[in-house]
Structure formats: C-alpha cells, structure tokens
Design a protein around this motif. Structure first.
Motif, PDB file in Angstrom:
ATOM      1  N   ILE A 145      -1.713 -13.607  -9.420  1.00  0.00           N
ATOM      2  CA  ILE A 145      -2.019 -13.928  -8.024  1.00  0.00           C
ATOM      3  C   ILE A 145      -2.881 -12.842  -7.397  1.00  0.00           C
ATOM      4  O   ILE A 145      -3.748 -13.111  -6.567  1.00  0.00           O
ATOM      5  N   ILE A 146      -2.636 -11.585  -7.782  1.00  0.00           N
ATOM      6  CA  ILE A 146      -3.406 -10.472  -7.237  1.00  0.00           C
ATOM      7  C   ILE A 146      -4.887 -10.623  -7.617  1.00  0.00           C
ATOM      8  O   ILE A 146      -5.215 -11.209  -8.654  1.00  0.00           O
ATOM      9  N   SER A 147      -5.767 -10.117  -6.781  1.00  0.00           N
ATOM     10  CA  SER A 147      -7.198 -10.149  -7.075  1.00  0.00           C
ATOM     11  C   SER A 147      -7.717  -8.725  -7.223  1.00  0.00           C
ATOM     12  O   SER A 147      -7.563  -7.918  -6.299  1.00  0.00           O
ATOM     13  N   PRO A 148      -8.307  -8.391  -8.381  1.00  0.00           N
ATOM     14  CA  PRO A 148      -8.510  -9.256  -9.549  1.00  0.00           C
ATOM     15  C   PRO A 148      -7.205  -9.485 -10.316  1.00  0.00           C
ATOM     16  O   PRO A 148      -6.263  -8.700 -10.186  1.00  0.00           O
ATOM     17  N   ILE A 196       0.117  -3.600  -9.027  1.00  0.00           N
ATOM     18  CA  ILE A 196      -0.306  -4.387  -7.865  1.00  0.00           C
ATOM     19  C   ILE A 196      -0.418  -3.499  -6.630  1.00  0.00           C
ATOM     20  O   ILE A 196      -1.361  -3.617  -5.840  1.00  0.00           O
ATOM     21  N   SER A 197       0.543  -2.588  -6.460  1.00  0.00           N
ATOM     22  CA  SER A 197       0.482  -1.642  -5.338  1.00  0.00           C
ATOM     23  C   SER A 197      -0.744  -0.740  -5.445  1.00  0.00           C
ATOM     24  O   SER A 197      -1.382  -0.413  -4.436  1.00  0.00           O
ATOM     25  N   VAL A 198      -1.070  -0.330  -6.666  1.00  0.00           N
ATOM     26  CA  VAL A 198      -2.258   0.492  -6.894  1.00  0.00           C
ATOM     27  C   VAL A 198      -3.514  -0.261  -6.467  1.00  0.00           C
ATOM     28  O   VAL A 198      -4.383   0.281  -5.755  1.00  0.00           O
ATOM     29  N   ILE A 199      -3.626  -1.523  -6.872  1.00  0.00           N
ATOM     30  CA  ILE A 199      -4.809  -2.316  -6.526  1.00  0.00           C
ATOM     31  C   ILE A 199      -4.915  -2.501  -5.014  1.00  0.00           C
ATOM     32  O   ILE A 199      -5.990  -2.357  -4.423  1.00  0.00           O
ATOM     33  N   LYS A 200      -3.791  -2.782  -4.367  1.00  0.00           N
ATOM     34  CA  LYS A 200      -3.783  -2.944  -2.906  1.00  0.00           C
ATOM     35  C   LYS A 200      -4.236  -1.647  -2.213  1.00  0.00           C
ATOM     36  O   LYS A 200      -5.015  -1.672  -1.261  1.00  0.00           O
ATOM     37  N   THR A 201      -3.724  -0.523  -2.693  1.00  0.00           N
ATOM     38  CA  THR A 201      -4.057   0.761  -2.088  1.00  0.00           C
ATOM     39  C   THR A 201      -5.524   1.108  -2.303  1.00  0.00           C
ATOM     40  O   THR A 201      -6.216   1.569  -1.374  1.00  0.00           O
ATOM     41  N   LEU A 202      -6.026   0.894  -3.516  1.00  0.00           N
ATOM     42  CA  LEU A 202      -7.433   1.186  -3.810  1.00  0.00           C
ATOM     43  C   LEU A 202      -8.355   0.297  -2.979  1.00  0.00           C
ATOM     44  O   LEU A 202      -9.400   0.752  -2.498  1.00  0.00           O
ATOM     45  N   ASN A 203      -7.961  -0.969  -2.807  1.00  0.00           N
ATOM     46  CA  ASN A 203      -8.762  -1.874  -1.976  1.00  0.00           C
ATOM     47  C   ASN A 203      -8.897  -1.347  -0.552  1.00  0.00           C
ATOM     48  O   ASN A 203      -9.957  -1.440   0.068  1.00  0.00           O
ATOM     49  N   GLU A 204      -7.799  -0.780  -0.032  1.00  0.00           N
ATOM     50  CA  GLU A 204      -7.830  -0.241   1.327  1.00  0.00           C
ATOM     51  C   GLU A 204      -8.780   0.949   1.428  1.00  0.00           C
ATOM     52  O   GLU A 204      -9.299   1.247   2.505  1.00  0.00           O
ATOM     53  N   VAL A 211       0.859  -1.183   0.000  1.00  0.00           N
ATOM     54  CA  VAL A 211       0.000   0.000   0.000  1.00  0.00           C
ATOM     55  C   VAL A 211       0.896   1.235   0.000  1.00  0.00           C
ATOM     56  O   VAL A 211       1.793   1.363   0.833  1.00  0.00           O
ATOM     57  N   GLN A 212       0.692   2.126  -0.966  1.00  0.00           N
ATOM     58  CA  GLN A 212       1.530   3.313  -1.121  1.00  0.00           C
ATOM     59  C   GLN A 212       0.818   4.520  -0.516  1.00  0.00           C
ATOM     60  O   GLN A 212      -0.210   4.985  -1.044  1.00  0.00           O
ATOM     61  N   GLU A 213       1.348   5.020   0.585  1.00  0.00           N
ATOM     62  CA  GLU A 213       0.675   6.080   1.330  1.00  0.00           C
ATOM     63  C   GLU A 213       0.537   7.375   0.532  1.00  0.00           C
ATOM     64  O   GLU A 213      -0.494   8.052   0.599  1.00  0.00           O
ATOM     65  N   ASN A 246     -11.533   1.068  -0.250  1.00  0.00           N
ATOM     66  CA  ASN A 246     -12.845   0.549  -0.679  1.00  0.00           C
ATOM     67  C   ASN A 246     -13.227   1.034  -2.077  1.00  0.00           C
ATOM     68  O   ASN A 246     -14.406   1.262  -2.369  1.00  0.00           O
ATOM     69  N   ILE A 247     -12.210   1.220  -2.909  1.00  0.00           N
ATOM     70  CA  ILE A 247     -12.424   1.543  -4.323  1.00  0.00           C
ATOM     71  C   ILE A 247     -12.202   0.261  -5.104  1.00  0.00           C
ATOM     72  O   ILE A 247     -11.123  -0.338  -5.046  1.00  0.00           O
ATOM     73  N   ASN A 248     -13.228  -0.189  -5.806  1.00  0.00           N
ATOM     74  CA  ASN A 248     -13.190  -1.506  -6.438  1.00  0.00           C
ATOM     75  C   ASN A 248     -12.548  -1.470  -7.822  1.00  0.00           C
ATOM     76  O   ASN A 248     -12.804  -0.562  -8.615  1.00  0.00           O
ATOM     77  N   VAL A 249     -11.695  -2.456  -8.068  1.00  0.00           N
ATOM     78  CA  VAL A 249     -11.082  -2.661  -9.382  1.00  0.00           C
ATOM     79  C   VAL A 249     -11.700  -3.938  -9.971  1.00  0.00           C
ATOM     80  O   VAL A 249     -11.708  -4.981  -9.332  1.00  0.00           O
ATOM     81  N   PRO A 250     -12.274  -3.882 -11.181  1.00  0.00           N
ATOM     82  CA  PRO A 250     -12.275  -2.752 -12.129  1.00  0.00           C
ATOM     83  C   PRO A 250     -13.554  -1.911 -12.101  1.00  0.00           C
ATOM     84  O   PRO A 250     -13.668  -0.987 -12.895  1.00  0.00           O
ATOM     85  N   GLU A 251     -14.508  -2.233 -11.213  1.00  0.00           N
ATOM     86  CA  GLU A 251     -15.812  -1.568 -11.256  1.00  0.00           C
ATOM     87  C   GLU A 251     -15.704  -0.047 -11.114  1.00  0.00           C
ATOM     88  O   GLU A 251     -16.405   0.704 -11.824  1.00  0.00           O
ATOM     89  N   ASP A 252     -14.831   0.409 -10.192  1.00  0.00           N
ATOM     90  CA  ASP A 252     -14.666   1.853  -9.989  1.00  0.00           C
ATOM     91  C   ASP A 252     -13.512   2.417 -10.824  1.00  0.00           C
ATOM     92  O   ASP A 252     -13.617   3.521 -11.373  1.00  0.00           O
ATOM     93  N   ILE A 253     -12.422   1.674 -10.878  1.00  0.00           N
ATOM     94  CA  ILE A 253     -11.241   2.080 -11.669  1.00  0.00           C
ATOM     95  C   ILE A 253     -10.637   0.841 -12.314  1.00  0.00           C
ATOM     96  O   ILE A 253     -10.369  -0.158 -11.634  1.00  0.00           O
TER      97      ILE A 253
END
Length: 344
Positions: free
Chosen positions: A289-292, A259-267, A231-233, A269-276
């Motif tokens: 391995i990352i979800s999605p 992958i860092s972007v997806i982890k950060t967005l998940n934190e 997660v990138q602060e 509560n921004i959904n990939v790919p529905e929101d971004i």
C-alpha cells in the motif's frame, strides 16, 4: 451472514468471533464489543449446535499471545503479521476438525494466567507466540502444558518445540540484493526493542556485509519503534544531522520500520528509491500500500502455521515425543523501493 463474514469484517479470526458470540474468555472487551455490534447489525443467527461431538471436535487447542513485551501489545491482532499468522493457524485447526481458543495474557503474570486458563478449560496443547519471551518464561509454560509449540522465537538449548522463520537467511538475502544492485554505502535501521528475531536478522545482515568487505558506518545506524507506523522524529533529526552524507540504501528490521522510514524521508523531500533505497522484512499487507511499494523479505506465515499445527496434533494423536527446532526459509520480494545507486 456467517462467522467467516463477521471475522473478515472485524479483522479477527473465526475463533475470536466464536468466543465473543458465546461469551467465553480469550478476547479483549474491545474486540468482543466490536464483534457483537457487527453480528447485531447484520442480524447474525447462529446455527443450532449438534449434540453429537466426535473425538476431534472434543479436542481444544489454545493459542497464547503474551502482551506488553515491547512488540506484542494488547492490539496485536490488528497488526498484519500476527493477524495473518493467527488466521492461518485457525484455518489449519478448523480444516482438521479441532477447536481453537485464542488467549491474550499479560507477560507479567504469564505462569499464573496459563494455570488459571487451563483450570477453567483444559487444552490438549498450546501454540504460544514466543516473541520477546525469555527462556525461563517459556520453560514455566512447558511445565504446565508439555504439549507446547512456540512460534516466532527459538532457544536451541530448551527441550521444547520451536518453529520460526529463518531470520539469518532473510537478512542475508536483503543485504545480498542491495549489494548486487551496486550499493556499498548501506545503512541499518534497528528496533529500539530487542528480541531473538531482530538479533538474528542483524547477524545475517552483518554476515553478508562482512563477506563483501563492507561495513555499516555508525552514523548510518538508526533506531526506531518496531510497531509505530508514522513519521519518526528522532530518525528525521538523525538524517538532517548527516548534512548530505546519506547512505544509498537502508535495511530495516521489519516492514513497519521501513514504512516509517519512507514516510519520514518523504517529509524531508528525500525520494525513495532515487535518493535512498529501502528494504524491509515480513512482507505484511501494508508493504503493497505504501508508495513506492516496499521491497521486502517474505515470511511464509502459512507454512509456519501448518507445521506448528501438524506438530502439535502429532504429539497428541500419535504420542510423538521428539522435540523439534524448525526454521522456515524466507523469500526476497522485489517491488519498487530499491534501485541501483547508478540509476539516480
């Protein structure tokens, strides 16, 4: 237990295992100790070596990685992209009956360390990971060993062999795919450490955006480390500051950043790919391995490796003098991290 098995367990190349088991330089102390522990645990017994060597087996090639360049760290062999590249190179040389030595060199003493290595054990040629190296640094190596092929960068004005993925095409393919999905509000995640590959990817992405009369807004341009997968602060805060003015898609200059972007967005509560939607570059193992699972640009590391080995062998065995700049085209890999903005 064979060398292949030890290499697989330790996640290193067979050449690295051979160097460690034979007490030769070319691997870090940490890697050497890990290999020796695995060999001891599994009661590895080396086969007695033959006293007869043919001409091929007597030829030694060197793979050189320069560490502390912002991208290539001392743990570079644990990074998927480089591990896969090295294993492909090792297999290519082994299949042709040649030996490969893997050497990690601090970029601050590049010329001196290459000189020392060649004095200790001269090589027939060098494959060098040129990521983030300067023209002068590469020229200094070519003076010490003219049989040189440089990977992962390119300087068109140097009379030296370069083999690299087609970065411009890959980023163009990524942008083209996002635009075809219907995205117009597209953001860009760039590396805080700059190098040839990233600069060319930016060029390709800007080209496809311009051709489609689109622009990347300044507030939708982000920077982050290209090697930290977490997660990138800073990115997190930038997204929060947008207060809902989000891009509908983000292109990331490499998979680690994606992958860092997806982890950060998940934190957040921004959904990939529905929101971004998020798309990466390199197609490393972790992208599945990352979800999605990550939509990304596939770099044909096996093709780059085989071309590099073949070119170096032609220079040695057939005295081929012609220097080459080879660009290996990329391929779009569609997975689950991108969708149309209309599918929200």
């Amino acid at each position: 237990m064979k060398i292949d098995d030890i290499a697989r367990i330790a996640e290193v190349s067979k050449s690295a295992v051979s160097l460690a088991l034979n007490g030769k330089p070319g691997v870090s102390q940490e890697t050497r100790e890990r290999i020796l522990k695995i060999a001891e645990k599994h009661k590895y017994n080396p086969r007695p070596s033959s006293k007869i060597q043919n001409n091929k087996q007597s030829k030694i090639f060197r793979f050189v990685a320069c560490t502390h360049t912002g991208i290539i760290t001392e743990q570079y062999q644990s990074q998927s992209f480089f591990m896969e590249l090295i294993n492909n190179i090792d297999q290519s040389f082994t299949s042709k009956g040649y030996s490969l030595i893997i050497s990690s060199i601090n970029v601050d003493s590049l010329e001196q360390e290459i000189s020392n290595l060649e004095k200790q054990q001269s090589s027939s040629g060098i494959l060098m990971l040129g990521t983030n190296l300067t023209e002068e640094q590469i020229k200094s190596v070519a003076k010490l060993q003219p049989n040189l092929v440089v990977l992962d960068t390119c300087f068109e004005t140097l009379d030296i062999n370069f083999i690299v993925m087609n970065n411009v095409l890959g980023a163009y393919q990524a942008g083209e795919y996002l635009i075809e999905l219907g995205h117009k509000k597209i953001g860009y995640v760039e590396s805080s450490s700059r190098m040839y590959n990233f600069d060319m990817r930016k060029k390709g992405f800007q080209k496809v955006m311009s051709e489609n009369n689109l622009m990347i807004q300044p507030e939708h341009t982000f920077q982050m480390s290209p090697t930290d997968v977490s997660v990138q602060e800073a990115f997190k805060q930038s997204i929060l500051n947008l207060k809902g003015n989000l891009a509908t898609a983000l292109f990331c200059e490499c998979d680690y950043m994606a992958i860092s972007v997806i982890k950060t967005l998940n934190e957040l509560n921004i959904n990939v790919p529905e929101d971004i939607s998020v798309i990466g570059f390199d197609n490393i193992a972790e992208s599945q391995i990352i979800s999605p699972e990550l939509t990304t640009i596939h770099v044909k590391k096996d093709k780059i490796s085989s071309l590099a080995v073949e070119k170096l062998i032609r220079e040695i065995d057939h005295n081929e003098d012609d220097k080459m700049k080879i660009f290996v085209d990329t391929e779009l890999i569609i997975r689950k991290s991108c969708c149309s903005p209309n599918e929200k």
